[in-house]
Design a protein around this motif. Structure first.
Motif, short mmCIF file in Angstrom:
data_model
loop_
_atom_site.label_atom_id
_atom_site.label_comp_id
_atom_site.label_asym_id
_atom_site.label_seq_id
_atom_site.Cartn_x
_atom_site.Cartn_y
_atom_site.Cartn_z
N THR B 45 41.31 -48.53 -53.13
CA THR B 45 40.06 -47.79 -52.97
C THR B 45 40.01 -46.60 -53.93
O THR B 45 38.99 -46.34 -54.56
CB THR B 45 39.90 -47.31 -51.52
OG1 THR B 45 39.83 -48.46 -50.69
CG2 THR B 45 38.64 -46.50 -51.34
N ASP B 160 33.95 -52.58 -52.26
CA ASP B 160 35.15 -52.19 -51.52
C ASP B 160 35.22 -52.98 -50.21
O ASP B 160 34.51 -52.68 -49.27
CB ASP B 160 35.12 -50.69 -51.22
CG ASP B 160 36.45 -50.20 -50.68
OD1 ASP B 160 37.37 -51.03 -50.50
OD2 ASP B 160 36.59 -48.99 -50.46
N GLU B 161 36.08 -53.97 -50.18
CA GLU B 161 36.23 -54.84 -49.01
C GLU B 161 34.87 -55.19 -48.41
O GLU B 161 34.61 -54.94 -47.24
CB GLU B 161 37.11 -54.16 -47.97
CG GLU B 161 38.42 -53.71 -48.57
CD GLU B 161 39.53 -53.60 -47.53
OE1 GLU B 161 39.41 -54.22 -46.47
OE2 GLU B 161 40.52 -52.92 -47.82
MG LIG Z 1 40.64 -48.99 -49.07
#
Ligand SMILES: [Mg+2]
Ligand SMILES: Nc1ncnc2c1ncn2[C@@H]1O[C@H](COP(=O)(O)OP(=O)(O)OP(=O)(O)O)[C@@H](O)[C@H]1O
Lengths: 269, 363
Positions: B45, B160-161
């Motif tokens: 991240t 992000d995910e």
């Molecule tokens: Mg993360």
């Protein structure tokens, strides 16, 4: 929480008793107001039963009483400006508490909240001393400053609590989508804390409107409405005062309805 | 192909001691689908946020399309991000959420309306344009977030995910959809995930991260078939890792451990006496008879037979005590009976080319 304890009570003593309790609580809260309103229309100089007939003469007298009208105007003037001042100072203060890290931040938060728990008399005397020291002339303006000081914490706590709950990713998402910091503030942050600002401003307004202790010390010759009512009390409660009270209740209801409506329209698409 | 993103020697430390990203070097080609893969806390991240502009590197530089953007604020970068929690603006409708970025570009109303409409159509949400975020399901919110990020036609899309909040079925469907979207738009995608299957399915290239560093970067099949370390071998797919000693390097490498001798393909950099690790994929093992005249017969005891629908995993134990896994595809007759049962001994054969050898320090 409220709901479970409510269910618990309801199942314990049954709906009938529960209903009676609700009625008693409402009566306890609103009976005095009802009496006030009824007697403002009662055709008698004294507050005694039975009622003697309907009249609007107390309202006529009220509009003929220039002292009372002046006091009413002063109260609006003070409450409006004091509220504006608390919002203008309180919102940035809430932001500082939420966003910035500085030494003594916790202390700062406690100090901002302190005036709310301090008795009005202390705030009043303290500010009176200060204003005398600085050579200020007492008047409505010193009252405004005093009220703003005492009520600042109302706005700060409410707005701060809302900011704490606001997802910080929203601001990053806005920046990611090309919003400059001021655009992020006006289009994303402000709409999401608007209800907290309006709510706390209305509360400030009401509190300032009927404030007596701080006003008592800081006002010069000018009277605000609660001060005026208080001073006329020496002659007993007149039906005229009831009429003012009724008007204030009506105005409060309008204010409440207004705030509910504004907060609603905030949530609608 | 030319690089759209050039990350050079980028490091980021938090609070003076947590090294979140450590000297990362990564160039991404225009139109590539790159996945950052790694366990929790490995810095995925943080690296993505430095591309978006939410985080500034302590050292190193980030270039976007040849332009140095290392210290440029997010609102001046031609990239857009899909947040893990979607970060939809709760006070705006789906359409207004999508249009927010276009309004900041000061496009005229008609143009904004048209582009919002087509972005919502692209993610199949035209009918939901006037819903508020809280009136949408998780999957629908995800699509709004996606539409909002692509409507500005960024050079690079950061994710992000993006699928982690969805349930398994929806997730698989969205994996395919994202992949189609990538093909259709032709822009560069950089996606963070800690789900290796997702990374294998979706990416042109996977960047495996380990403690803020890049452990290995390569195509899914590169990583799967030629992992650079036992870390990668066990993070991408599953591997049986056996510790032992090199006993000879003549005529291929011979690797030995207590009760087990493995012949591997010749590989430079090993010498007799050296400690080493051997990695074997569970699906590369064949079941053989006890006395089979084959290289690399491994004797174990079956502990558990785990049914996976189209395959069966045998959880076994070596005589020396380690767990050893073997995956068998079920054939058309779905004959479970041919597989040994729990408690029975079993013999596996591993072809020399199925064994990856690593120096012990590669862990
Ligand atoms: Mg993360
Ligand atoms: N703002 C911050 N302040 C302090 N430490 C941070 C901050 N952001 C990240 N870290 C630390 O940096 C390291 C890497 O964090 P990062 O969020 O990049 O991990 P990640 O790979 O995305 O993990 P996950 O899969 O759990 O999301 C972690 O040890 C984390 O605790």
């Amino acid at each position: 929480m409220a709901e479970t304890s409510q269910n618990y009570t309801a199942s314990r003593i049954g709906d009938g008793v529960f209903g009676a309790a609700i009625a008693a609580i409402l009566a306890y809260l609103y009976l005095p107001v009802a009496v006030l309103i009824i007697f403002s229309f009662n055709d008698s100089n004294t507050l005694t039963l039975p009622l003697s007939g309907f009249t609007l003469k107390w309202y006529e007298e009220l509009f003929g009483n220039s002292d009372l009208k002046k006091a009413l105007f002063n109260s609006f003037y003070v409450a409006t400006l004091a509220t504006a001042l608390t919002v203008v100072i309180g919102v940035p203060a809430a932001f500082a508490l939420d966003r910035m890290n500085f030494p003594g931040k916790t202390l700062f938060r406690r100090l901002v909240l302190l005036p709310l728990v301090l008795p009005g008399i202390i705030t009043g005397i303290a500010m009176l001393n200060l204003f005398k020291l600085m050579g200020f002339r007492l008047g409505l303006e010193t009252v405004i400053i005093g009220h703003a000081t005492a009520l600042l914490s109302v706005v700060v706590t409410q707005v701060f609590a809302r900011l704490q709950r606001l997802n910080r990713n929203l601001e990053e998402a806005a920046a990611d989508l090309g919003a400059k910091p001021w655009e992020t503030f006006f289009y994303i942050v402000l709409p999401n804390i608007r209800s907290a600002i309006i709510g706390s401003a209305l509360l400030s307004f009401t509190l300032s409107f009927d404030e007596i202790p701080v006003t008592f010390f800081l006002t010069g010759r000018d009277n605000t409405l609660p001060m005026y009512i208080w001073s006329t009390m020496r002659r007993g409660i007149t039906p005229e005062i009831n009429a003012v009270g009724t008007l204030i209740v009506a105005a409060s209801l309008v204010l409440i309805a207004l705030s509910v409506w504004m907060l609603r329209s905030n949530e609608r698409p | 192909m030319k690089s759209i993103i050039e990350i050079d020697g980028v490091s980021r430390t938090f609070g003076g001691k947590v090294v979140a990203v450590d000297n990362v070097q990564l160039h991404v080609a225009e139109g590539e689908f790159v996945t950052l893969l790694g366990p929790s806390g490995c810095g995925k991240t943080t690296l993505l946020r430095m591309l978006a502009g939410f985080e500034m590197p302590d050292s190193g530089s980030v270039r976007l399309d040849g332009k140095d953007v290392t210290f440029l604020p997010p609102y001046r970068r031609d990239v857009n991000m899909v947040f893990q929690d979607y970060a939809l603006f709760p006070h705006l409708t789906a359409a207004k959420n999508v249009g927010f970025g276009l309004e900041r570009q000061k496009l005229d109303r008609a143009e904004i309306g048209k582009r919002v409409e087509s972005a919502l159509q692209l993610v199949g949400l035209s009918a939901m344009a006037d819903r508020m975020p809280h009136q949408l399901s998780g999957g629908q919110r995800q699509r709004v977030a996606l539409a909002r990020a692509i409507v500005r036609r960024p050079r690079v899309l950061l994710l992000d995910e993006p699928l982690s909040a969805l349930d398994a079925n929806l997730r698989e469907a969205m994996q395919v959809e994202l992949k189609h979207l990538h093909n259709k738009l032709g822009i560069t995608f950089i996606m963070v995930t800690h789900d290796q299957t997702e990374a294998l399915v979706m990416s042109d290239r996977i960047v495996v991260m380990h403690r803020g560093r890049i452990a290995q970067a390569g195509t899914p099949s590169d990583l799967y078939d030629r992992p650079a370390s036992t870390y990668v071998a066990s993070f991408v797919g599953t591997s049986n890792i056996v510790e032992g000693t090199i006993v000879s390097v003549a005529d291929g490498i011979a690797f030995e451990r207590q009760g087990l001798r493995l012949r591997c393909l010749p590989l430079p950099g090993f010498s007799p006496g050296q400690r080493a690790l051997a990695a074997i994929r569970p699906e590369r093992l064949r079941i053989v008879n006890a006395g089979a005249k084959e290289a690399n017969v491994i004797a174990c005891t079956v502990e558990e037979r785990l049914f996976h629908g189209n395959s069966v995993r045998l959880r076994c134990r070596l005589a020396s005590g380690e767990v050893f896994l073997c995956d068998r595809q079920l054939n058309a007759s779905r004959d479970l009976g041919a597989l040994p049962d729990a408690g029975q001994p079993v013999h596996f054969a591993a072809d020399p080319d199925s064994i990856a050898l690593f120096r012990e320090d590669s862990r």
